[in-house]
Design an enzyme around this catalytic site. Sequence first.
Site, PDB file in Angstrom:
ATOM      1  N   TYR A  54      57.170  73.631  26.199  1.00 11.88           N
ATOM      2  CA  TYR A  54      56.495  73.565  24.726  1.00 11.88           C
ATOM      3  C   TYR A  54      55.483  74.396  24.574  1.00 11.88           C
ATOM      4  O   TYR A  54      55.422  75.150  23.644  1.00 11.88           O
ATOM      5  CB  TYR A  54      56.273  71.731  24.316  1.00 11.88           C
ATOM      6  N   LYS A  84      54.613  77.798  22.171  1.00 12.56           N
ATOM      7  CA  LYS A  84      53.750  77.570  21.181  1.00 12.56           C
ATOM      8  C   LYS A  84      52.611  78.969  21.389  1.00 12.56           C
ATOM      9  O   LYS A  84      52.208  79.502  20.603  1.00 12.56           O
ATOM     10  CB  LYS A  84      53.012  76.429  20.986  1.00 12.56           C
ATOM     11  N   THR A 133      48.635  74.428  18.610  1.00 12.30           N
ATOM     12  CA  THR A 133      48.195  73.190  19.243  1.00 12.30           C
ATOM     13  C   THR A 133      47.186  73.492  20.312  1.00 12.30           C
ATOM     14  O   THR A 133      47.255  74.513  20.824  1.00 12.30           O
ATOM     15  CB  THR A 133      49.454  72.546  19.878  1.00 12.30           C
ATOM     16  N   ASP A 134      46.265  72.470  20.679  1.00 10.06           N
ATOM     17  CA  ASP A 134      45.423  72.802  21.592  1.00 10.06           C
ATOM     18  C   ASP A 134      46.158  72.819  23.122  1.00 10.06           C
ATOM     19  O   ASP A 134      45.471  73.348  24.056  1.00 10.06           O
ATOM     20  CB  ASP A 134      44.264  71.516  21.719  1.00 10.06           C
ATOM     21  N   GLU A 135      47.296  72.631  22.996  1.00 10.01           N
ATOM     22  CA  GLU A 135      48.003  72.605  24.396  1.00 10.01           C
ATOM     23  C   GLU A 135      48.197  73.919  24.804  1.00 10.01           C
ATOM     24  O   GLU A 135      48.512  74.135  26.183  1.00 10.01           O
ATOM     25  CB  GLU A 135      49.338  71.673  24.243  1.00 10.01           C
TER      26      GLU A 135
HETATM   27  P1  NAD Z   1      58.113  67.301  14.173  1.00 11.02           P
HETATM   28  O1  NAD Z   1      58.994  67.667  15.458  1.00 11.02           O
HETATM   29  O2  NAD Z   1      57.642  65.841  13.427  1.00 11.02           O
HETATM   30  O3  NAD Z   1      58.734  68.232  12.873  1.00 11.02           O
HETATM   31  C1  NAD Z   1      59.117  69.607  13.021  1.00 11.02           C
HETATM   32  C2  NAD Z   1      60.110  70.107  11.880  1.00 11.02           C
HETATM   33  O4  NAD Z   1      60.560  70.901  11.897  1.00 11.02           O
HETATM   34  C3  NAD Z   1      61.263  69.062  11.492  1.00 11.02           C
HETATM   35  O5  NAD Z   1      61.404  68.676   9.910  1.00 11.02           O
HETATM   36  C4  NAD Z   1      62.468  70.006  11.733  1.00 11.02           C
HETATM   37  O6  NAD Z   1      63.537  69.481  11.192  1.00 11.02           O
HETATM   38  C5  NAD Z   1      61.862  71.204  11.319  1.00 11.02           C
HETATM   39  N1  NAD Z   1      62.471  72.488  12.270  1.00 11.02           N
HETATM   40  C6  NAD Z   1      62.868  72.392  13.717  1.00 11.02           C
HETATM   41  N2  NAD Z   1      63.373  73.481  13.695  1.00 11.02           N
HETATM   42  C7  NAD Z   1      63.445  74.294  12.584  1.00 11.02           C
HETATM   43  C8  NAD Z   1      64.249  75.518  12.506  1.00 11.02           C
HETATM   44  N3  NAD Z   1      64.757  76.319  13.358  1.00 11.02           N
HETATM   45  N4  NAD Z   1      64.265  75.677  10.937  1.00 11.02           N
HETATM   46  C9  NAD Z   1      63.643  75.235  10.045  1.00 11.02           C
HETATM   47  N5  NAD Z   1      63.096  74.042  10.364  1.00 11.02           N
HETATM   48  C10 NAD Z   1      63.157  73.448  11.745  1.00 11.02           C
HETATM   49  O7  NAD Z   1      56.777  68.145  14.408  1.00 11.02           O
HETATM   50  P2  NAD Z   1      55.411  67.803  13.849  1.00 11.02           P
HETATM   51  O8  NAD Z   1      54.492  66.977  14.873  1.00 11.02           O
HETATM   52  O9  NAD Z   1      55.192  67.591  12.641  1.00 11.02           O
HETATM   53  O10 NAD Z   1      54.691  69.306  14.328  1.00 11.02           O
HETATM   54  C11 NAD Z   1      54.228  70.060  13.338  1.00 11.02           C
HETATM   55  C12 NAD Z   1      53.618  71.430  13.919  1.00 11.02           C
HETATM   56  O11 NAD Z   1      52.369  71.178  14.404  1.00 11.02           O
HETATM   57  C13 NAD Z   1      54.387  72.109  15.248  1.00 11.02           C
HETATM   58  O12 NAD Z   1      54.331  73.473  14.918  1.00 11.02           O
HETATM   59  C14 NAD Z   1      53.609  71.466  16.309  1.00 11.02           C
HETATM   60  O13 NAD Z   1      53.757  72.251  17.365  1.00 11.02           O
HETATM   61  C15 NAD Z   1      52.106  71.538  15.753  1.00 11.02           C
HETATM   62  N6  NAD Z   1      51.451  70.522  16.161  1.00 11.02           N
HETATM   63  C16 NAD Z   1      51.862  68.953  16.399  1.00 11.02           C
HETATM   64  C17 NAD Z   1      50.783  67.977  16.790  1.00 11.02           C
HETATM   65  C18 NAD Z   1      51.192  66.656  16.920  1.00 11.02           C
HETATM   66  O14 NAD Z   1      50.460  66.048  17.393  1.00 11.02           O
HETATM   67  N7  NAD Z   1      52.353  66.204  16.433  1.00 11.02           N
HETATM   68  C19 NAD Z   1      49.551  68.577  17.367  1.00 11.02           C
HETATM   69  C20 NAD Z   1      49.257  70.094  17.099  1.00 11.02           C
HETATM   70  C21 NAD Z   1      50.095  70.953  16.804  1.00 11.02           C
HETATM   71  P1  TYD Z   2      52.682  62.592  23.497  1.00 11.38           P
HETATM   72  O1  TYD Z   2      52.745  61.640  22.060  1.00 11.38           O
HETATM   73  O2  TYD Z   2      54.074  62.971  23.711  1.00 11.38           O
HETATM   74  O3  TYD Z   2      51.856  64.031  23.136  1.00 11.38           O
HETATM   75  P2  TYD Z   2      51.389  65.246  24.149  1.00 11.38           P
HETATM   76  O4  TYD Z   2      52.426  65.138  25.257  1.00 11.38           O
HETATM   77  O5  TYD Z   2      51.918  66.392  23.357  1.00 11.38           O
HETATM   78  O6  TYD Z   2      50.180  64.964  24.472  1.00 11.38           O
HETATM   79  O7  TYD Z   2      52.099  61.901  24.609  1.00 11.38           O
HETATM   80  C1  TYD Z   2      50.450  61.690  24.446  1.00 11.38           C
HETATM   81  C2  TYD Z   2      50.243  61.179  26.080  1.00 11.38           C
HETATM   82  O8  TYD Z   2      50.700  60.138  26.271  1.00 11.38           O
HETATM   83  C3  TYD Z   2      50.738  62.091  27.143  1.00 11.38           C
HETATM   84  O9  TYD Z   2      49.560  62.070  28.021  1.00 11.38           O
HETATM   85  C4  TYD Z   2      51.926  61.558  27.454  1.00 11.38           C
HETATM   86  C5  TYD Z   2      51.800  60.116  27.349  1.00 11.38           C
HETATM   87  N1  TYD Z   2      52.899  59.296  27.145  1.00 11.38           N
HETATM   88  C6  TYD Z   2      53.080  58.134  27.757  1.00 11.38           C
HETATM   89  O10 TYD Z   2      52.277  57.740  28.720  1.00 11.38           O
HETATM   90  N2  TYD Z   2      54.315  57.400  27.672  1.00 11.38           N
HETATM   91  C7  TYD Z   2      54.954  57.754  26.595  1.00 11.38           C
HETATM   92  O11 TYD Z   2      56.078  57.160  26.526  1.00 11.38           O
HETATM   93  C8  TYD Z   2      54.738  58.804  25.923  1.00 11.38           C
HETATM   94  C9  TYD Z   2      55.742  59.582  24.987  1.00 11.38           C
HETATM   95  C10 TYD Z   2      53.678  59.718  26.207  1.00 11.38           C
END
Ligand code: NAD
Ligand code: TYD
Length: 356
Positions: free
Chosen positions: A161, A165, A136-138
């Site tokens: 988090y 990562k 992630t960019d985070e």
């Molecule tokens: P999500 O929370 O929707 O899904 C995570 C999945 O991992 C779930 O299906 C869960 O059951 C599985 N999981 C959790 N713990 C596990 C374990 N111990 N063994 C096997 N499976 C397990 O997450 P997401 O939003 O789909 O994110 C996927 C990846 O992308 C993550 O690595 C996250 O850090 C990264 N990412 C997410 C975003 C975003 O905007 N959502 C952005 C950048 C990077």
């Molecule tokens: P989120 O979807 O949790 O992603 P991330 O924290 O990984 O960027 O949140 C996106 C942005 O929205 C973040 O700045 C936090 C804000 N946010 C709210 O203001 N209200 C909410 O209920 C949630 C879940 C997030």
Amino acid sequence: MHFTPKSVMVTGGAGFIGSNFINCFMPLNPGCRVINLDALTYAGNLENLRSVDHNPDYRFIKGDICDAALVAKLLADEKVDAVVHFAAESHVDRSISGPEIFVKTNVLGTQVLLEESRKHWQSGAVADFRYLQISTDEVYGSLGETGYFTEETPLAPNSPYSASKTGADLLVRAYHETYGMPTLNTRCSNNYGPFHFPEKLIPLLISNIINRKALPVYGDGLNVRDWLHVRDHAIAVETVLKGGKSGGVYNIGGNNEWKNIDIVHLVCDLMDESLGRKKGESRGLIAFVKDRPGHDRRYAIDAAKLKRDLGWEPSYTFESGIRETIDWYLANQEWVAHVTSGEYQQYYETQYGESK
Ligand code: NAD
Ligand code: TYD
């Protein structure tokens, strides 16, 4: 060098991005096996994978990435030549209230996958092998009003988090530097699209607007995120897997920065239109609430390397992507009801039986 995988282990393939990846990847790569290893935590939902469920090249395994024996067996039995590691605890707010599981899954789980991948790769069981870490960019921390994260930006995570990562990314780097393991690492901005668990901002807004519930905006609402459609992310991951340079890090972004409050207004207005509600009605649900501790102010990605080296750029415009996403949630309210009630976990039992 172009790499054509024959057997891909996807971890976390029942989650938001992992399931979108599998749904995109399988039709584009017929004949390639996909083994989905997912523990089915609250965030994993097999209903996301109906489009591939009956594909003979698809196999689902309910299991934990921390289970080294299971990972080793799957890598060997399935002659896996690519690991695409999505599995994680992914929600910043949850990491603030309970960081431990984030370290366990995101750091220790990654170490197990790396170690078993290293043994499998070194055994020579497959001619070619790649390990791709989804990050992630985070990991870069927070930006001020200007500037972008590049792949050279120092890692400076601020939440449990993002710290977990970052730990995982550093282990990936170490496995490449120490063992010469062919690794890849992508770092993506905020995704949106179908199958997004409604604890994250965009699906939470959509779901709360439908139910006329309050829309919590943290702090002053002026934090900035870059938003990318999840299917653009899926294609970027495939592109890096096939063409990325071993040891390479690739930023993935949408070049699409929004202040949170502007996103909230946009979603409110589009939803009023879609639901036939009075203009401005949903904005009345906005509630400014206490800020998230350590809330990163701004994320913005420079994805020029991915475009220059591998030719990837996003295909969705935000306007079409967000409309499509709203339509998807409106058409799939049963899915939302299942994931919020936990009822979706029964889908697994009916599809696979309790013992698998
Ligand atoms: P999500 O929370 O929707 O899904 C995570 C999945 O991992 C779930 O299906 C869960 O059951 C599985 N999981 C959790 N713990 C596990 C374990 N111990 N063994 C096997 N499976 C397990 O997450 P997401 O939003 O789909 O994110 C996927 C990846 O992308 C993550 O690595 C996250 O850090 C990264 N990412 C997410 C975003 C975003 O905007 N959502 C952005 C950048 C990077
Ligand atoms: P989120 O979807 O949790 O992603 P991330 O924290 O990984 O960027 O949140 C996106 C942005 O929205 C973040 O700045 C936090 C804000 N946010 C709210 O203001 N209200 C909410 O209920 C949630 C879940 C997030």
